[in-house]
Scaffold this active site. Sequence first.
Site, PDB file in Angstrom:
ATOM      1  CB  THR A  55      -5.450   9.789   1.895  1.00 40.88           C
ATOM      2  OG1 THR A  55      -5.068  10.099   0.538  1.00 40.88           O
ATOM      3  CG2 THR A  55      -6.310   8.538   1.900  1.00 40.88           C
ATOM      4  CE1 TYR A  75       0.668   7.479  -6.876  1.00 47.78           C
ATOM      5  CE2 TYR A  75      -0.981   8.139  -8.494  1.00 47.78           C
ATOM      6  CZ  TYR A  75      -0.649   7.531  -7.304  1.00 47.78           C
ATOM      7  OH  TYR A  75      -1.643   6.957  -6.537  1.00 47.78           O
ATOM      8  CG  ASN A 126      -1.484   1.359   1.537  1.00 46.48           C
ATOM      9  OD1 ASN A 126      -2.356   1.860   0.841  1.00 46.48           O
ATOM     10  ND2 ASN A 126      -0.964   1.990   2.589  1.00 46.48           N
ATOM     11  CE  LYS A 166       0.419   3.949  -6.854  1.00 44.77           C
ATOM     12  NZ  LYS A 166       0.519   3.064  -5.680  1.00 44.77           N
TER      13      LYS A 166
END
Length: 243
Positions: free
Chosen positions: A184, A150, A84, A154
């Site tokens: 978040t 990013y 995670n 991913k």
Amino acid sequence: MIKAILTGHSKGLGLGIAQSLLGKGHPVLGLARSIHDELQHQFAPLLQQVAIDLSENSALEHWSSGPQLQEFIENATLLLLINNAGLVTPIGPLHAQNPLEIARSVQLNVTAPMVLSAKVAQLLKNGQQLRVLHVSSGAGRSPYPGWGVYCATKAALDTHAQTVKLDGQANVRICSLAPGVIDTGMQAQIRATDVKLFPNKQRFIDLNNAGALTSPQHTGDHLVNYLLAPGFGQRAVDDLRSN
């Protein structure tokens, strides 16, 4: 016995996942830069925490070669590995990206999950089953300007899951799962980014203003149910919102 190894367990989605697993009575080995004292107090018999910066390859190598990981795995019948922990930085076009931040994000977002997955698979004994869940992102499937690192990291997780599935190891199931847009600290960081570095910033502001962000607790519980379902691993790449 079901046991879980979870990275980035002390905040955000990771905390939601940890709370769900622990609430169901499953022991958790949490790896994160910070220790969550309240979680430890609430679930002391079930929770082990390791303060480690997984963006430092030497720290991961040193810890994973020690006894704690093997001892935790020892009596599990079903082992869950949830990769995670992740970073969204650096944000910006190629010329604005800090090389050290690139290396740190690739280490945390890609190298650590791959290393942990391989290490845990190597430690399995006869009769033990492993389920690996990479927390991926829709950004790995639909590129965004300013998110070169990013998105690429991913996408790497998605491809890793697809190839591991093709390997066909009978006691290993894997999925790279996009969990949706969650309320978040990472989302707050995105909204605070200069629009010159991230042109799609307004989309995430609008989602927040519309109340479209899901809570880490709700998403964590949904993700754990997905991970424990009989059909886990049928799809190597999936989206939690479609389940």
